[in-house]
Scaffold this motif. Sequence first.
Motif, short mmCIF file in Angstrom:
data_model
loop_
_atom_site.label_atom_id
_atom_site.label_comp_id
_atom_site.label_asym_id
_atom_site.label_seq_id
_atom_site.Cartn_x
_atom_site.Cartn_y
_atom_site.Cartn_z
N ASN A 10 -22.55 -4.69 -22.78
CA ASN A 10 -23.22 -5.84 -22.16
C ASN A 10 -24.35 -5.34 -21.31
N LEU A 11 -25.48 -6.02 -21.36
CA LEU A 11 -26.64 -5.66 -20.54
C LEU A 11 -27.00 -6.82 -19.63
N PRO A 12 -27.75 -6.55 -18.56
CA PRO A 12 -28.01 -7.60 -17.57
C PRO A 12 -29.06 -8.63 -17.99
N ALA A 14 -31.92 -10.13 -21.46
CA ALA A 14 -32.28 -10.12 -22.88
C ALA A 14 -33.26 -9.00 -23.21
N ALA A 15 -34.18 -8.70 -22.32
CA ALA A 15 -35.18 -7.67 -22.61
C ALA A 15 -34.53 -6.29 -22.75
N SER A 16 -33.65 -5.93 -21.84
CA SER A 16 -33.00 -4.61 -21.95
C SER A 16 -32.06 -4.57 -23.15
N ALA A 17 -31.41 -5.69 -23.46
CA ALA A 17 -30.55 -5.75 -24.64
C ALA A 17 -31.37 -5.57 -25.92
N ALA A 18 -32.51 -6.25 -26.01
CA ALA A 18 -33.36 -6.14 -27.20
C ALA A 18 -33.91 -4.73 -27.35
N ALA A 19 -34.30 -4.10 -26.26
CA ALA A 19 -34.83 -2.74 -26.33
C ALA A 19 -33.77 -1.76 -26.83
N LEU A 20 -32.56 -1.88 -26.32
CA LEU A 20 -31.48 -1.00 -26.75
C LEU A 20 -31.14 -1.26 -28.22
N GLU A 54 -24.57 -11.69 -18.33
CA GLU A 54 -24.81 -10.51 -19.15
C GLU A 54 -25.11 -10.92 -20.58
N VAL A 55 -25.76 -10.02 -21.31
CA VAL A 55 -26.09 -10.25 -22.72
C VAL A 55 -25.29 -9.25 -23.56
N PRO A 56 -24.31 -9.73 -24.35
CA PRO A 56 -23.49 -8.83 -25.16
C PRO A 56 -24.25 -8.33 -26.40
N LEU A 57 -23.97 -7.07 -26.74
CA LEU A 57 -24.43 -6.50 -27.99
C LEU A 57 -23.23 -6.08 -28.81
N TYR A 79 -26.78 0.06 -15.57
CA TYR A 79 -25.56 0.11 -14.77
C TYR A 79 -25.11 1.55 -14.55
N GLU A 80 -24.47 1.78 -13.43
CA GLU A 80 -23.90 3.09 -13.13
C GLU A 80 -22.81 3.45 -14.14
#
Length: 110
Positions: A10-12, A14-20, A54-57, A79-80
């Motif tokens: 999960n990312l915080p 949509a932009a970081s989720a899409a990049a990953l 969060e945005v799940p992948l 995230y840490e």
Amino acid sequence: MNDALLVITNLPDAASAAALAARLVETGLAGCVNQLAPCQSVYRWQGKVEQANEVPLLIKTVRARYAAVEALICAMHPYEVPEVIAIPLSAGLPDYLDWLQQQCAVEKPC
């Protein structure tokens, strides 16, 4: 042998989720990544109950690529301690599983 995995993180946003997601597919570490709709997560962190959007992948990969998938998630994740869990797939459409194996092959056929 079926060595397909479903990796969840999960990312915080949509932009970081899409990049990953894009990086995982572009590098051949995943055959497909589904970016789901934002959700509300509730978890305990450092002794306190927290809530976050969060945005799940859902990352489809193979066991031979798991260590590299985990390393890339940790490198790109803000995230840490990101959630990274892998679920072995016990069954699936054989043609899909073959396709996944080809997409994640360490050495791509010519």
